[in-house]
Design a protein around this motif. Structure first.
Motif, PDB file in Angstrom:
ATOM      1  N   GLN A   1      -5.636   5.895   0.515  1.00 15.53           N
ATOM      2  CA  GLN A   1      -5.458   4.517   1.094  1.00 15.53           C
ATOM      3  C   GLN A   1      -4.370   4.420   2.250  1.00 15.53           C
ATOM      4  N   LYS A   2      -3.461   4.987   1.831  1.00 16.69           N
ATOM      5  CA  LYS A   2      -2.076   5.309   2.963  1.00 16.69           C
ATOM      6  C   LYS A   2      -2.759   5.668   4.186  1.00 16.69           C
TER       7      LYS A   2
ATOM      8  N   ILE B   1       0.794  -1.422  -0.123  1.00 18.64           N
ATOM      9  CA  ILE B   1      -0.122   0.069  -0.058  1.00 18.64           C
ATOM     10  C   ILE B   1       0.884   1.204   0.104  1.00 18.64           C
TER      11      ILE B   1
ATOM     12  N   ILE C   1      -5.928  -1.029  -5.879  1.00 12.78           N
ATOM     13  CA  ILE C   1      -4.541  -0.491  -5.619  1.00 12.78           C
ATOM     14  C   ILE C   1      -3.561  -0.241  -6.993  1.00 12.78           C
TER      15      ILE C   1
ATOM     16  N   GLY D   1      -0.179   2.531  -3.123  1.00 12.28           N
ATOM     17  CA  GLY D   1      -1.481   3.015  -2.800  1.00 12.28           C
ATOM     18  C   GLY D   1      -1.757   4.578  -3.102  1.00 12.28           C
TER      19      GLY D   1
END
Length: 385
Positions: A115-116, A107, A234, A111
């Motif tokens: 998302q992170k 990620i 992703i 990502g």
């Protein structure tokens, strides 16, 4: 051939990594649950969410992730030391294992910022556990032939298909799944993407699979018209093969590929201290020590490449292949050593430990890629195919 062989340079762990080892040992003295050897032998299959959260409170889940996301921002060498000590002690680390080892770094690399921010902070807090959605029924080790598919719909995607041999899926919050987003299975690596799947979503069914040992580490996961919102992809659509290959380098390179039977060696060594060792026992113990030292040096060399930001895919495959062969040999050789003197007194704990590892060890050369697949990768790395 020299390109691959030259990739393994004898590397010493830096002083700061060795200094970190003392902190880990102190933590384990205070926090490791009391357990017999046959329980500790499960280690990275041993699920204990409370232990993982205590580890997270020290900043040691997501150890290599940036501090801005709650990680410790440490290097791959210190993660090697942490993993080595956890496995040597037989700590129950399964809850956070996949998230820390590969989902978090994946990620971080591929990502989105959203998302992170969302997932990495939860991984580092020990409140988000991940599993790997790669293998499928009827696909064997042919990862490129996956049939689980997502199709575009309003506001996101619809997911249908199955994954199998998914470790601890029934305990996890999320799966990173490799799925087909376009084309057909005959397209192989083309058209594959990775998605983060919330396992609590409607249409997700997780069925634990009881193995030969009586444990239920593995699961079959089915997806029946599961809605995945925009933001769950992703990286780039169609970039899944490149991403999952990089992810597998993390999965195959760690000490868990050489230490799965280490608790059994310690248990047997303690048995020899109490009851005495024959010449054959001494030779066998020395053989284990020399093989382990060599494999550890190879693993540290791969860690050095990870620390430099490289992706040692073939090198990790080589270490995983020979490492799991060593791990599988240990219970078989110790069964033979115990049977060679049927009159000797053997503790029930040692019997249980060798029995467990004898039953589970066939999986060592399956998880993370079968021996045949890995040797094909190694042959290509050596220019032999």
């Amino acid at each position: 051939m020299s390109n691959l062989l030259d990739a393994f340079h004898l590397t010493a762990l830096p002083p700061e990594a060795e200094a970190f080892r003392a902190q880990v040992k102190d933590f384990l003295k205070e926090n490791l649950p009391d357990a017999t050897a046959d329980i500790r032998a499960r280690s990275w299959l041993g699920f204990d969410a409370a232990f993982s959260r205590r580890l997270a409170q020290r900043g040691w889940v997501g150890l290599t992730l940036p501090a801005s996301y709650g990680g410790a921002g440490m290097d791959a060498f210190r993660r090697f030391v942490l993993v080595e000590e956890l496995l040597a002690a037989g700590a129950p680390v399964a809850a956070h294992w996949v998230a820390d080892r590969q989902s978090g770094p994946l990620i971080l690399k591929y990502g989105t910022d959203a998302q992170k921010d969302f997932y990495l902070s939860r991984i580092c807090a020990g409140t988000a556990f991940f599993c790997i959605g790669m293998s499928e029924p009827n696909a064997g080790s042919d990862l490129a032939s996956v049939r689980t598919r997502v199709t575009r719909c309003e506001g996101g995607w619809r997911l249908n298909g199955r994954k199998i041999w998914t470790t601890n899926a029934h305990h996890c919050h999320y799966m990173i799944a490799l799925v087909r987003s376009s084309g057909v299975p005959e397209d192989r690596q083309k058209g594959l993407s990775q998605f983060i799947v919330d396992l609590s979503l409607p249409g997700v069914n997780v069925r634990p699979i009881v193995d030969l040992t009586g444990d239920a580490h593995f699961s079959e996961v089915t997806f029946d018209d599961v809605f995945l919102a925009d933001g769950t992809l992703i990286g780039n659509e169609g970039g899944g093969w490149e991403q999952v290959t990089a992810e597998l380098a993390f999965e195959r390179s760690g000490p868990e590929r050489i230490y799965s039977s280490i608790v059994l060696i310690d248990c047997w060594a303690e048995h020899l201290r109490r009851h005495g060792a024959s010449d054959a026992d001494t030779v066998l113990l020395g053989s284990f020590a020399t093989q382990l030292a060599t494999l550890r040096s190879l693993s540290v060399a791969v860690t050095a490449r990870l620390a430099r930001g490289e992706s040692p895919i073939v090198e990790a495959a080589l270490v995983k292949d020979i490492g799991t062969e060593f791990e599988q040999a240990i219970p078989a050789l110790l069964e033979a050593a115990i049977a060679a003197d049927p009159g000797q007194e053997v503790d029930a704990e040692l019997y249980r430990t060798v029995a467990y590892l004898s039953q589970i060890s066939p999986t060592f050369s399956l998880r993370g890629g079968t021996r045949e697949v890995l040797r094909g990768m190694i042959a290509r790395g050596l220019g032999l195919r």
